[in-house]
Motif scaffolding. Structure first.
Motif, PDB file in Angstrom:
ATOM      1  N   ALA A   6      10.213  -9.058   5.002  1.00  0.00           N
ATOM      2  CA  ALA A   6       9.736  -9.363   3.705  1.00  0.00           C
ATOM      3  C   ALA A   6      10.687  -8.809   2.600  1.00  0.00           C
ATOM      4  CB  ALA A   6       8.348  -8.984   3.629  1.00  0.00           C
ATOM      5  N   SER A   7      10.935  -9.876   1.820  1.00  0.00           N
ATOM      6  CA  SER A   7      11.994  -9.388   0.858  1.00  0.00           C
ATOM      7  C   SER A   7      11.101  -8.957  -0.641  1.00  0.00           C
ATOM      8  CB  SER A   7      12.715 -10.622   0.514  1.00  0.00           C
ATOM      9  OG  SER A   7      12.141 -11.817  -0.122  1.00  0.00           O
ATOM     10  N   MET A   8       9.859  -9.087  -0.557  1.00  0.00           N
ATOM     11  CA  MET A   8       9.012  -8.869  -1.612  1.00  0.00           C
ATOM     12  C   MET A   8       7.710  -8.874  -1.078  1.00  0.00           C
ATOM     13  SD  MET A   8       9.088 -12.300  -3.701  1.00  0.00           S
ATOM     14  CE  MET A   8       8.762 -11.450  -5.243  1.00  0.00           C
ATOM     15  N   ALA A   9       6.603  -8.227  -1.880  1.00  0.00           N
ATOM     16  CA  ALA A   9       5.271  -8.097  -1.432  1.00  0.00           C
ATOM     17  C   ALA A   9       4.644  -9.518  -1.832  1.00  0.00           C
ATOM     18  CB  ALA A   9       4.565  -7.072  -2.305  1.00  0.00           C
ATOM     19  N   GLY A  10       3.627  -9.890  -1.114  1.00  0.00           N
ATOM     20  CA  GLY A  10       2.874 -11.107  -1.082  1.00  0.00           C
ATOM     21  C   GLY A  10       2.280 -11.422   0.208  1.00  0.00           C
ATOM     22  N   GLY A  63       9.746  -5.295   2.850  1.00  0.00           N
ATOM     23  CA  GLY A  63      10.302  -4.529   3.996  1.00  0.00           C
ATOM     24  C   GLY A  63       9.534  -4.567   5.281  1.00  0.00           C
ATOM     25  N   ASP A  64       8.058  -5.089   5.171  1.00  0.00           N
ATOM     26  CA  ASP A  64       7.336  -5.114   6.285  1.00  0.00           C
ATOM     27  C   ASP A  64       8.178  -6.002   7.240  1.00  0.00           C
ATOM     28  OD1 ASP A  64       5.638  -3.587   5.220  1.00  0.00           O
ATOM     29  OD2 ASP A  64       3.990  -5.016   5.004  1.00  0.00           O
ATOM     30  N   VAL A  65       8.120  -5.975   8.591  1.00  0.00           N
ATOM     31  CA  VAL A  65       8.821  -6.857   9.579  1.00  0.00           C
ATOM     32  C   VAL A  65       7.730  -7.979  10.031  1.00  0.00           C
ATOM     33  CG1 VAL A  65       9.300  -7.392  11.992  1.00  0.00           C
ATOM     34  CG2 VAL A  65       9.781  -4.910  10.845  1.00  0.00           C
ATOM     35  N   LEU A  66       8.062  -9.260   9.748  1.00  0.00           N
ATOM     36  CA  LEU A  66       7.385 -10.461   9.751  1.00  0.00           C
ATOM     37  C   LEU A  66       7.687 -10.990  11.139  1.00  0.00           C
ATOM     38  CD1 LEU A  66       8.356 -12.067   6.574  1.00  0.00           C
ATOM     39  CD2 LEU A  66       6.539 -10.581   6.785  1.00  0.00           C
TER      40      LEU A  66
END
Length: 70
Positions: A6-10, A63-66
């Protein structure tokens, strides 16, 4: 192997591919929603989707892995 992060929180608005699917560099993998905007997250390389690590409506942080592509 490439981790799509993830490039940003959402929130995960839509998952555009499924495990086992072949993808090309630049193809949308996941679409995040943040601040009423849709943010597409694309594959960084050609490959096969090994695993989707999130579900639609999940909240993710930057930064979370999607997904994982091999």
């Amino acid at each position: 192997m490439a981790e799509i992060k993830a490039s940003m929180a959402g929130s995960v608005w839509k998952i555009a591919v499924s495990a086992g699917e072949t993808v090309t560099e630049g193809q949308d993998i996941v679409i995040l929603e943040s601040m009423k905007m849709e943010i597409p997250i694309a594959a960084e390389a050609d490959g096969t989707v090994k695993e989707i690590k999130v579900n639609e409506s999940d909240f993710v942080n930057e930064g979370d892995v999607l997904a994982i592509i091999e």
